[in-house]
Write a protein that holds these residues in place. Sequence first.
Motif, mmCIF file in Angstrom:
data_model
loop_
_atom_site.group_PDB
_atom_site.id
_atom_site.type_symbol
_atom_site.label_atom_id
_atom_site.label_comp_id
_atom_site.label_asym_id
_atom_site.label_seq_id
_atom_site.Cartn_x
_atom_site.Cartn_y
_atom_site.Cartn_z
ATOM 1 N N LYS A 32 -10.187 -10.552 7.152
ATOM 2 C CA LYS A 32 -11.477 -10.538 7.855
ATOM 3 C C LYS A 32 -11.292 -10.793 9.345
ATOM 4 N N LEU A 33 -10.429 -11.738 9.685
ATOM 5 C CA LEU A 33 -10.191 -12.068 11.087
ATOM 6 C C LEU A 33 -9.458 -10.959 11.831
ATOM 7 N N LEU A 34 -8.455 -10.386 11.194
ATOM 8 C CA LEU A 34 -7.643 -9.377 11.867
ATOM 9 C C LEU A 34 -8.295 -8.000 11.916
ATOM 10 N N ALA A 35 -8.888 -7.590 10.824
ATOM 11 C CA ALA A 35 -9.421 -6.222 10.727
ATOM 12 C C ALA A 35 -10.921 -6.160 10.960
ATOM 13 N N HIS A 36 -11.585 -7.303 11.009
ATOM 14 C CA HIS A 36 -13.045 -7.351 11.162
ATOM 15 C C HIS A 36 -13.747 -6.557 10.062
ATOM 16 N N GLU A 37 -13.196 -6.667 8.847
ATOM 17 C CA GLU A 37 -13.748 -6.006 7.664
ATOM 18 C C GLU A 37 -13.809 -7.016 6.534
ATOM 19 N N GLU A 38 -14.726 -6.828 5.618
ATOM 20 C CA GLU A 38 -14.869 -7.728 4.473
ATOM 21 C C GLU A 38 -13.749 -7.544 3.455
ATOM 22 N N ASP A 39 -13.385 -6.299 3.172
ATOM 23 C CA ASP A 39 -12.417 -6.016 2.114
ATOM 24 C C ASP A 39 -11.174 -5.349 2.669
ATOM 25 N N ALA A 40 -10.036 -5.759 2.150
ATOM 26 C CA ALA A 40 -8.778 -5.101 2.484
ATOM 27 C C ALA A 40 -8.702 -3.778 1.725
ATOM 28 N N PRO A 41 -7.951 -2.822 2.249
ATOM 29 C CA PRO A 41 -7.855 -1.533 1.563
ATOM 30 C C PRO A 41 -7.040 -1.620 0.277
ATOM 31 N N ASP A 42 -7.436 -0.822 -0.679
ATOM 32 C CA ASP A 42 -6.653 -0.641 -1.904
ATOM 33 C C ASP A 42 -5.684 0.508 -1.670
ATOM 34 N N ALA A 43 -4.591 0.509 -2.406
ATOM 35 C CA ALA A 43 -3.591 1.569 -2.254
ATOM 36 C C ALA A 43 -4.169 2.947 -2.566
ATOM 37 N N THR A 44 -5.184 3.006 -3.415
ATOM 38 C CA THR A 44 -5.768 4.295 -3.800
ATOM 39 C C THR A 44 -7.042 4.623 -3.039
ATOM 40 N N ASP A 45 -7.335 3.866 -1.999
ATOM 41 C CA ASP A 45 -8.532 4.114 -1.189
ATOM 42 C C ASP A 45 -8.324 5.372 -0.356
ATOM 43 N N GLU A 46 -9.035 6.409 -0.708
ATOM 44 C CA GLU A 46 -8.849 7.715 -0.080
ATOM 45 C C GLU A 46 -9.227 7.726 1.404
ATOM 46 N N ASP A 47 -10.108 6.845 1.809
ATOM 47 C CA ASP A 47 -10.600 6.832 3.183
ATOM 48 C C ASP A 47 -9.736 6.001 4.132
ATOM 49 N N GLY A 49 -5.864 5.098 5.813
ATOM 50 C CA GLY A 49 -4.583 5.719 6.120
ATOM 51 C C GLY A 49 -3.409 4.905 5.599
ATOM 52 N N TRP A 50 -2.258 5.545 5.601
ATOM 53 C CA TRP A 50 -1.030 4.902 5.122
ATOM 54 C C TRP A 50 -0.737 3.612 5.885
ATOM 55 N N GLN A 51 -0.849 3.665 7.193
ATOM 56 C CA GLN A 51 -0.498 2.506 8.008
ATOM 57 C C GLN A 51 -1.363 1.299 7.650
ATOM 58 N N GLU A 52 -2.658 1.501 7.535
ATOM 59 C CA GLU A 52 -3.564 0.400 7.211
ATOM 60 C C GLU A 52 -3.260 -0.184 5.823
ATOM 61 N N ILE A 53 -2.991 0.684 4.879
ATOM 62 C CA ILE A 53 -2.692 0.231 3.519
ATOM 63 C C ILE A 53 -1.370 -0.540 3.479
ATOM 64 N N LEU A 54 -0.346 -0.032 4.148
ATOM 65 C CA LEU A 54 0.946 -0.698 4.129
ATOM 66 C C LEU A 54 0.938 -2.010 4.911
ATOM 67 N N VAL A 55 0.220 -2.057 6.025
ATOM 68 C CA VAL A 55 0.100 -3.316 6.776
ATOM 69 C C VAL A 55 -0.627 -4.357 5.936
ATOM 70 N N SER A 56 -1.684 -3.940 5.264
ATOM 71 C CA SER A 56 -2.426 -4.847 4.395
ATOM 72 C C SER A 56 -1.541 -5.394 3.274
ATOM 73 N N ALA A 57 -0.769 -4.520 2.651
ATOM 74 C CA ALA A 57 0.110 -4.944 1.559
ATOM 75 C C ALA A 57 1.205 -5.887 2.058
ATOM 76 N N ALA A 58 1.767 -5.598 3.221
ATOM 77 C CA ALA A 58 2.813 -6.467 3.784
ATOM 78 C C ALA A 58 2.244 -7.843 4.132
ATOM 79 N N LEU A 59 1.077 -7.866 4.718
ATOM 80 C CA LEU A 59 0.437 -9.132 5.063
ATOM 81 C C LEU A 59 0.125 -9.944 3.807
ATOM 82 N N GLN A 60 -0.407 -9.269 2.807
ATOM 83 C CA GLN A 60 -0.723 -9.948 1.551
ATOM 84 C C GLN A 60 0.539 -10.516 0.903
#
Length: 88
Positions: A32-47, A49-60
């Motif tokens: 929430k603090l870094l992305a200013h979004e409520e939910d982190a992306p899921d790996a299968t979220d079509e909307d 991008g790869w970079q956002e999904i991989l950064v989210s997974a690495a951070l998690q």
Amino acid sequence: MNTAKIAYKPVGLALGAVSGMVAGAAFRQTWKLLAHEEDAPDATDEDRGWQEILVSAALQGAIFAVVKAAVDRTGATATRSLTGTWPG
């Protein structure tokens, strides 16, 4: 197997569950603090991008690893304080 190791098994399982809940909450707040979004992306979220999904997974993964290590270490040192023996 020594007594401290046997006694630590259920404690370790409980600490693992607690650390997972704490890490999940920490990740959600961090995202929430870094992305200013409520939910982190899921790996299968079509909307998303790869970079956002991989950064989210690495951070998690990093947050989960740090929280787990801190909780495991705290549990082990507490066990040594109580029993005089390191559980590992």
